[in-house]
Design an enzyme around this catalytic site. Sequence first.
Site, PDB file in Angstrom:
ATOM      1  CD1 TRP A 102     -32.540   6.036  31.642  1.00  0.00           C
ATOM      2  CD2 TRP A 102     -31.785   4.832  29.919  1.00  0.00           C
ATOM      3  NE1 TRP A 102     -31.817   6.863  30.827  1.00  0.00           N
ATOM      4  CE2 TRP A 102     -31.337   6.169  29.769  1.00  0.00           C
ATOM      5  CE3 TRP A 102     -31.432   3.899  28.939  1.00  0.00           C
ATOM      6  CZ2 TRP A 102     -30.554   6.580  28.684  1.00  0.00           C
ATOM      7  CZ3 TRP A 102     -30.647   4.310  27.860  1.00  0.00           C
ATOM      8  CH2 TRP A 102     -30.215   5.632  27.741  1.00  0.00           C
ATOM      9  CG  ASP A 170     -29.244   0.682  34.459  1.00  0.00           C
ATOM     10  OD1 ASP A 170     -28.232   1.241  34.922  1.00  0.00           O
ATOM     11  OD2 ASP A 170     -29.795   1.022  33.382  1.00  0.00           O
ATOM     12  CE  LYS A 194     -26.205   8.847  32.207  1.00  0.00           C
ATOM     13  NZ  LYS A 194     -27.198   7.821  32.062  1.00  0.00           N
TER      14      LYS A 194
END
Length: 358
Positions: A102, A170, A194
């Site tokens: 990511w 993030d 999430k």
Amino acid sequence: MNHTYNFSAGPAMIPARVLQQVRDDLPDWQGHGSSVMEISHRSSAFVTLARAVEEDLRALLEIPANYRVLFLQGGATQQFVQVPMNLVAPGQSADYLITGAWSAKAAEHAAAVATVRTAAQGADGFRAIPARDSWQLDADAAYLHYTSNETIHGVQFQGVPDVDVPLVVDMSSDILSGPLDVSRFGLIYACAQKNIGPSGLTLVIIRDDLLARSSAAMPAVFSFSAQAAQNSMLNTPNTFAWYVAGLVFRWLQEQGGLMAMDRRNRDKAKLLYDCVDASSFYVNQVDPGVRSLMNVPFQLADPALDGRFLEQATAAGLTGLKGHRAVGGMRASIYNAMPLAGVQALVDFMVDFERRNG
Ligand SMILES: *Cc1c(COP(=O)(O)O)cnc(C)c1O
């Protein structure tokens, strides 16, 4: 309610109590004669809800007054671009720590709109975080970006990096999993699917001085300051996800807040890692010092058994365990909404599967 435990990395489990509340509210929200999805985002009922949701989030995370909270769309992926668009001035660059899939993607997307420097690059396989003294930091960087929890590789920072430039994080897969000192950050972003609620909602928590960096020339829909000026309602927001997020924030308060979630998440992760470590039938290859509390990738020593494992796990009500293709094997995502009983059910299944196939 069914008895499946969903270990999907995202969209992921939402607490059963929240789903029941959504079901009860759905046809006639607060006596308005329609669902929350069907009323104007500019109605006083929705604006009141939106403010209350923000207040609940502020209370949970103890967000200081000099930070704004934005409820945006476009996912974390849009933030990969929107953050540099807003925060990197012409002639400036931004630093990125690459510790997994990511953060690599964040840097790659950012490079389309800004000059990106790699401050540290994890080794192939991303099983550890490069040592702090190996980072090549630029003192003039617009910010340092990192990914607090690498959802795919199962690698999680164990603290907030100490640096001299504004920190951008993030936190898509570990926000609200434990207490956080928001004042350490310039900007925090997270997609919702999430650990918050339904996909299609993205949280941005931004310090006032960084908000002021948004250029007036930027298209308003991408501008943090324009969104802040309109209380995240520059255009129609994702009203339904905003409402569900509010129910999740209330649920977190009822659970005892983020300290309680932290204890529970540590207990869940320990149960699962202990099971993996106790056996040579299962392996987790991440440096034990940076193992994720949220996403636990593990491999079967004999990958020929992967298909049978997944099939029998699903039959036992344990779903979403297939690992990301970049890592292979299995991945158990055990966010806030996964109860300890779900992790215990997985561990019991793993022990039994090994006994039958080991
Ligand atoms: C899931 C995830 C993303 C991508 O989120 P989208 O909402 O699909 O854009 C980005 N970063 C991390 C850490 C994630 O877990």
